[in-house]
Design an enzyme around this catalytic site. Sequence first.
Site, short mmCIF file in Angstrom:
data_model
loop_
_atom_site.label_atom_id
_atom_site.label_comp_id
_atom_site.label_asym_id
_atom_site.label_seq_id
_atom_site.Cartn_x
_atom_site.Cartn_y
_atom_site.Cartn_z
N ASP A 17 0.79 -1.21 -0.11
CA ASP A 17 0.00 0.09 0.19
C ASP A 17 1.01 1.19 -0.01
O ASP A 17 1.88 1.55 0.68
CB ASP A 17 -0.75 0.01 1.24
CG ASP A 17 -2.00 1.02 1.19
OD1 ASP A 17 -2.34 1.41 0.19
OD2 ASP A 17 -2.73 1.29 2.25
N ASN A 66 -10.23 -3.04 -6.77
CA ASN A 66 -9.45 -2.04 -7.74
C ASN A 66 -9.97 -1.98 -9.12
O ASN A 66 -9.42 -1.00 -9.88
CB ASN A 66 -8.18 -2.58 -7.58
CG ASN A 66 -7.39 -2.60 -6.28
OD1 ASN A 66 -6.27 -3.28 -6.15
ND2 ASN A 66 -7.67 -1.68 -5.55
#
Length: 235
Positions: A17, A66
């Site tokens: 991340d 995503n």
Amino acid sequence: MNKDLQKLPTHIAFIIDGNGRWAKERGLTRSMGHKEGFKTLEKIVKECFFDYQIPIVSIYAFSTENWNRPKKEVDFLMNIFRKNFNVKKFAKDYPDVKFNLMGDPKGLPDDIAEKTKELMEITKDNSKYIFNLGMNYSGQDELVIAINNIINEGVKNVDREVVAQHLFTKNQPPVDFVIRTSGEQRLSNFMLWQVAYAEFYFPKTYWPSFDSDDLYNALKVFESRDRRFGKIEEK
């Protein structure tokens, strides 16, 4: 390169991340953050395998959620996978590593789904290391798929082992250690079953900046943890 480490995880998982924030702080595009993030992925995975001899590495690379990102960003990420996950390059970069796709290949572009299928077939007999790549992955979907497969097989008595053998990580031990970079402290639907007794570590470092020292420091944290699995020591 274990240095002074006496206890290492058997199965380590990374939630990678911070690529976008890393790029933004440097005045770069999110795509450049993902490009640098992939370089970090390759470096850290190799160090886990070949420097620390950790048998299993799982990477959360692309979730089912995503797909909701801008098309330009998604296309860039898919092209990174196309470029880097081919049989010849994988065999060169990851000797004796078994590749395993975590995620539903039906949701991937056809050519990438074919690449992952080919990699799994070519590397299926590699036995020293396992590289689990989470693409089009959802921990909840993984459990739903497992449950439906168990039902379709007509299994009457379901226990933990039956469920585990129907996950994308069948025949693998559970996750020992989860590292999520960027300081965020959540699982984001990642390996919900497998991390039941994992240790967690949340460094504030953005993924593209996560380096060898960061990995070592993380492993030192793991070594310091007292893993009791619900038990207590009698005095």
